[in-house]
Design an enzyme around this catalytic site. Structure first.
Site, PDB file in Angstrom:
ATOM      1  N   ASP A  84      -3.225  -7.429  -5.168  1.00  0.00           N
ATOM      2  CA  ASP A  84      -4.266  -7.369  -4.138  1.00  0.00           C
ATOM      3  C   ASP A  84      -3.807  -8.248  -2.977  1.00  0.00           C
ATOM      4  O   ASP A  84      -3.781  -9.474  -3.093  1.00  0.00           O
ATOM      5  CB  ASP A  84      -5.584  -7.891  -4.731  1.00  0.00           C
ATOM      6  CG  ASP A  84      -6.712  -7.928  -3.712  1.00  0.00           C
ATOM      7  OD1 ASP A  84      -6.459  -7.665  -2.518  1.00  0.00           O
ATOM      8  OD2 ASP A  84      -7.858  -8.220  -4.124  1.00  0.00           O
ATOM      9  N   ASN A 116       1.625  -2.394   5.398  1.00  0.00           N
ATOM     10  CA  ASN A 116       0.910  -1.139   5.648  1.00  0.00           C
ATOM     11  C   ASN A 116      -0.494  -1.101   5.045  1.00  0.00           C
ATOM     12  O   ASN A 116      -1.387  -0.464   5.602  1.00  0.00           O
ATOM     13  CB  ASN A 116       1.739   0.023   5.072  1.00  0.00           C
ATOM     14  CG  ASN A 116       0.910   1.275   4.906  1.00  0.00           C
ATOM     15  OD1 ASN A 116       0.635   1.989   5.872  1.00  0.00           O
ATOM     16  ND2 ASN A 116       0.460   1.549   3.686  1.00  0.00           N
ATOM     17  N   ALA A 151     -11.112  -5.750  15.090  1.00  0.00           N
ATOM     18  CA  ALA A 151     -10.755  -7.176  15.136  1.00  0.00           C
ATOM     19  C   ALA A 151      -9.518  -7.426  14.279  1.00  0.00           C
ATOM     20  O   ALA A 151      -8.594  -8.144  14.686  1.00  0.00           O
ATOM     21  CB  ALA A 151     -11.926  -8.024  14.637  1.00  0.00           C
ATOM     22  N   TYR A 164     -12.827  -3.596  11.796  1.00  0.00           N
ATOM     23  CA  TYR A 164     -11.484  -3.003  11.718  1.00  0.00           C
ATOM     24  C   TYR A 164     -10.691  -3.290  13.002  1.00  0.00           C
ATOM     25  O   TYR A 164      -9.523  -3.668  12.954  1.00  0.00           O
ATOM     26  CB  TYR A 164     -11.643  -1.503  11.489  1.00  0.00           C
ATOM     27  CG  TYR A 164     -10.367  -0.732  11.263  1.00  0.00           C
ATOM     28  CD1 TYR A 164      -9.655  -0.852  10.069  1.00  0.00           C
ATOM     29  CD2 TYR A 164      -9.879   0.136  12.235  1.00  0.00           C
ATOM     30  CE1 TYR A 164      -8.493  -0.113   9.855  1.00  0.00           C
ATOM     31  CE2 TYR A 164      -8.719   0.877  12.030  1.00  0.00           C
ATOM     32  CZ  TYR A 164      -8.036   0.746  10.838  1.00  0.00           C
ATOM     33  OH  TYR A 164      -6.880   1.476  10.632  1.00  0.00           O
ATOM     34  N   ARG A 194      -0.267   5.676  -1.577  1.00  0.00           N
ATOM     35  CA  ARG A 194      -0.905   6.864  -0.974  1.00  0.00           C
ATOM     36  C   ARG A 194      -0.609   6.912   0.528  1.00  0.00           C
ATOM     37  O   ARG A 194      -0.139   5.943   1.105  1.00  0.00           O
ATOM     38  CB  ARG A 194      -2.423   6.793  -1.139  1.00  0.00           C
ATOM     39  CG  ARG A 194      -2.897   6.947  -2.538  1.00  0.00           C
ATOM     40  CD  ARG A 194      -4.406   6.967  -2.626  1.00  0.00           C
ATOM     41  NE  ARG A 194      -5.003   5.650  -2.539  1.00  0.00           N
ATOM     42  CZ  ARG A 194      -5.965   5.304  -1.695  1.00  0.00           C
ATOM     43  NH1 ARG A 194      -6.429   6.186  -0.818  1.00  0.00           N
ATOM     44  NH2 ARG A 194      -6.470   4.086  -1.693  1.00  0.00           N
ATOM     45  N   LYS A 205      -7.159  -5.271  13.405  1.00  0.00           N
ATOM     46  CA  LYS A 205      -5.952  -4.603  13.897  1.00  0.00           C
ATOM     47  C   LYS A 205      -5.478  -5.190  15.229  1.00  0.00           C
ATOM     48  O   LYS A 205      -4.279  -5.191  15.522  1.00  0.00           O
ATOM     49  CB  LYS A 205      -6.187  -3.094  14.014  1.00  0.00           C
ATOM     50  CG  LYS A 205      -6.416  -2.400  12.666  1.00  0.00           C
ATOM     51  CD  LYS A 205      -5.222  -2.569  11.734  1.00  0.00           C
ATOM     52  CE  LYS A 205      -5.325  -1.729  10.471  1.00  0.00           C
ATOM     53  NZ  LYS A 205      -4.160  -1.891   9.579  1.00  0.00           N
ATOM     54  N   GLY A 238       0.819  -1.222   0.000  1.00  0.00           N
ATOM     55  CA  GLY A 238       0.000   0.000   0.000  1.00  0.00           C
ATOM     56  C   GLY A 238       0.840   1.253   0.000  1.00  0.00           C
ATOM     57  O   GLY A 238       0.606   2.166   0.788  1.00  0.00           O
ATOM     58  N   ILE A 280      -4.596   9.943  11.656  1.00  0.00           N
ATOM     59  CA  ILE A 280      -3.588  10.509  10.756  1.00  0.00           C
ATOM     60  C   ILE A 280      -4.293  11.059   9.515  1.00  0.00           C
ATOM     61  O   ILE A 280      -5.211  10.426   8.979  1.00  0.00           O
ATOM     62  CB  ILE A 280      -2.565   9.418  10.336  1.00  0.00           C
ATOM     63  CG1 ILE A 280      -1.989   8.687  11.566  1.00  0.00           C
ATOM     64  CG2 ILE A 280      -1.456  10.019   9.465  1.00  0.00           C
ATOM     65  CD1 ILE A 280      -1.160   9.497  12.512  1.00  0.00           C
TER      66      ILE A 280
HETATM   67  P1  NAP Z   1      -5.100   5.043   2.570  1.00  0.00           P
HETATM   68  O1  NAP Z   1      -4.690   6.456   2.374  1.00  0.00           O
HETATM   69  O2  NAP Z   1      -6.527   4.667   2.364  1.00  0.00           O
HETATM   70  O3  NAP Z   1      -4.182   4.117   1.609  1.00  0.00           O
HETATM   71  C1  NAP Z   1      -4.379   2.736   1.593  1.00  0.00           C
HETATM   72  C2  NAP Z   1      -3.292   2.071   0.788  1.00  0.00           C
HETATM   73  O4  NAP Z   1      -3.516   0.643   0.796  1.00  0.00           O
HETATM   74  C3  NAP Z   1      -3.283   2.481  -0.676  1.00  0.00           C
HETATM   75  O5  NAP Z   1      -1.954   2.468  -1.130  1.00  0.00           O
HETATM   76  C4  NAP Z   1      -4.099   1.371  -1.362  1.00  0.00           C
HETATM   77  O6  NAP Z   1      -3.771   1.195  -2.736  1.00  0.00           O
HETATM   78  C5  NAP Z   1      -3.636   0.165  -0.553  1.00  0.00           C
HETATM   79  N1  NAP Z   1      -4.588  -0.949  -0.569  1.00  0.00           N
HETATM   80  C6  NAP Z   1      -5.887  -0.942  -0.165  1.00  0.00           C
HETATM   81  N2  NAP Z   1      -6.432  -2.160  -0.334  1.00  0.00           N
HETATM   82  C7  NAP Z   1      -5.454  -2.961  -0.841  1.00  0.00           C
HETATM   83  C8  NAP Z   1      -5.404  -4.315  -1.226  1.00  0.00           C
HETATM   84  N3  NAP Z   1      -6.466  -5.136  -1.128  1.00  0.00           N
HETATM   85  N4  NAP Z   1      -4.249  -4.802  -1.714  1.00  0.00           N
HETATM   86  C9  NAP Z   1      -3.172  -3.994  -1.833  1.00  0.00           C
HETATM   87  N5  NAP Z   1      -3.149  -2.706  -1.479  1.00  0.00           N
HETATM   88  C10 NAP Z   1      -4.283  -2.186  -1.002  1.00  0.00           C
HETATM   89  O7  NAP Z   1      -4.723   4.501   4.016  1.00  0.00           O
HETATM   90  P2  NAP Z   1      -3.778   5.143   5.155  1.00  0.00           P
HETATM   91  O8  NAP Z   1      -4.591   6.071   5.962  1.00  0.00           O
HETATM   92  O9  NAP Z   1      -2.494   5.603   4.564  1.00  0.00           O
HETATM   93  O10 NAP Z   1      -3.548   3.845   6.066  1.00  0.00           O
HETATM   94  C11 NAP Z   1      -2.409   3.018   5.919  1.00  0.00           C
HETATM   95  C12 NAP Z   1      -2.435   1.980   7.034  1.00  0.00           C
HETATM   96  O11 NAP Z   1      -2.434   2.627   8.303  1.00  0.00           O
HETATM   97  C13 NAP Z   1      -3.682   1.082   7.027  1.00  0.00           C
HETATM   98  O12 NAP Z   1      -3.327  -0.227   7.418  1.00  0.00           O
HETATM   99  C14 NAP Z   1      -4.568   1.721   8.068  1.00  0.00           C
HETATM  100  O13 NAP Z   1      -5.478   0.810   8.624  1.00  0.00           O
HETATM  101  C15 NAP Z   1      -3.538   2.192   9.069  1.00  0.00           C
HETATM  102  N6  NAP Z   1      -4.008   3.258   9.939  1.00  0.00           N
HETATM  103  C16 NAP Z   1      -4.374   4.469   9.419  1.00  0.00           C
HETATM  104  C17 NAP Z   1      -4.822   5.472  10.279  1.00  0.00           C
HETATM  105  C18 NAP Z   1      -5.223   6.840   9.804  1.00  0.00           C
HETATM  106  O14 NAP Z   1      -5.678   7.634  10.632  1.00  0.00           O
HETATM  107  N7  NAP Z   1      -5.077   7.154   8.538  1.00  0.00           N
HETATM  108  C19 NAP Z   1      -4.917   5.213  11.648  1.00  0.00           C
HETATM  109  C20 NAP Z   1      -4.542   3.978  12.133  1.00  0.00           C
HETATM  110  C21 NAP Z   1      -4.087   3.002  11.264  1.00  0.00           C
HETATM  111  P3  NAP Z   1      -4.499   2.065  -3.926  1.00  0.00           P
HETATM  112  O15 NAP Z   1      -3.916   3.462  -3.861  1.00  0.00           O
HETATM  113  O16 NAP Z   1      -4.123   1.354  -5.158  1.00  0.00           O
HETATM  114  O17 NAP Z   1      -5.969   2.046  -3.636  1.00  0.00           O
END
Ligand code: NAP
Length: 247
Positions: free
Chosen positions: A62, A90, A157, A155, A14, A159, A11, A188
């Site tokens: 995927d 990630n 469960a 979510y 982005r 994490k 991932g 974030i």
């Molecule tokens: P995000 O901006 O939604 O980006 C998600 C990333 O995961 C993208 O690169 C997406 O690819 C990729 N992705 C989604 N589904 C996928 C799949 N089935 N196979 C391969 N790649 C996939 O998310 P983020 O906020 O940066 O979050 C990143 C991580 O941190 C996640 O695990 C999230 O649960 C965790 N997290 C985030 C927050 C927060 O506040 N943002 C808080 C706690 C934990 P595409 O660009 O191709 O769609």
């Protein structure tokens, strides 16, 4: 083939994953990352990392599919001349709702990406790291996996499961000096949190002692440390990057 170490980041197109790719590039890693549908964003990440001196391979895959994970790992091993030094799990998704309203397919989708995807990647890359007798695995959990959150049973469960897998695998591979840690971000600023309505964002801000959202680079800084030689004796830990949310 350069003599830089190899990091594989899921991932990376982005948000937090992109910030991790950029930071590890600046730290001296060559990067393999995957995306699922965001080709243009992935190419943007690739360019950012190359500007920091890294060689970069972007792979569409995927991670909820075991075969895609294996293909991603195989491509990374060819790119990295049979080495993967750091794995960052990630990629993640949300499909939020109150428990009574979560559809079977939305429960499964979140578990399949966040939990099973992390498992497939740790299993495949772990085999290589065991042969190398070195490696760093960093799994993205969430404060929601530590504390729970109304409206995010699926979510939470996934994490919390990531934390359980992190601690268990850390015990399995510690004798080979491989470390496995989890990072638990709070709120974030990324596309994931932008999707929340403004009223929900305001409510969450009230639960953060810092009273501000974190930035993707706050998380990337911790990943960079856990991937570095300075963190060699830290394993099985969960580090919250959350402005005090989980205190
Ligand atoms: P995000 O901006 O939604 O980006 C998600 C990333 O995961 C993208 O690169 C997406 O690819 C990729 N992705 C989604 N589904 C996928 C799949 N089935 N196979 C391969 N790649 C996939 O998310 P983020 O906020 O940066 O979050 C990143 C991580 O941190 C996640 O695990 C999230 O649960 C965790 N997290 C985030 C927050 C927060 O506040 N943002 C808080 C706690 C934990 P595409 O660009 O191709 O769609």
């Amino acid at each position: 083939m350069s003599d830089r170490k190899i990091a594989l980041v899921t991932g990376g197109s982005r948000g937090i994953g992109r910030a991790i790719c950029e930071r590890l590039s600046a730290d001296g890693f060559d990067i393999v990352f995957n995306y699922i549908g965001g080709y243009d964003a992935a190419m943007e990440t690739k360019k950012m990392c190359e500007e920091k001196g890294a060689k970069v391979l972007a792979v569409q895959a995927d991670i909820s599919q075991s075969a895609d994970c294996q293909r991603l790992i195989d491509e990374a091993l060819v790119f990295g001349d049979n080495r993967i030094d750091v794995l960052v799990n990630n990629a993640g998704i949300t499909k939020d709702n109150l428990l009574g309203r979560i559809k079977d397919e939305d429960f499964d989708a979140v578990l399949n990406v966040n939990l099973k995807g992390t498992f497939y990647m740790m299993r495949g890359v772990g085999k290589r790291m065991l042969r190398q007798k070195s490696g760093r695995i960093i799994n993205m959990s969430s404060v929601v996996g530590v504390m729970g959150n109304a409206g995010q049973v699926n979510y939470a469960a996934s994490k919390a499961g990531v934390i359980g897998m992190t601690k268990s695998f850390a015990r399995e591979v510690a004798s080979r000096k491989i470390t496995v840690n989890a990072v638990a971000p709070g709120m974030i600023e990324t596309d994931m949190t932008k999707a929340l309505p403004a009223s929900a964002q305001e409510k969450i801000l009230d639960t953060i002692p810092f009273h501000e959202m974190g930035q993707a680079k706050d998380v990337a800084n911790v990943v960079s440390f856990l991937a570095s030689d300075d963190a060699r004796y830290i394993t099985g830990q969960v580090i919250c990057v959350d402005g005090g949310m989980a205190i």
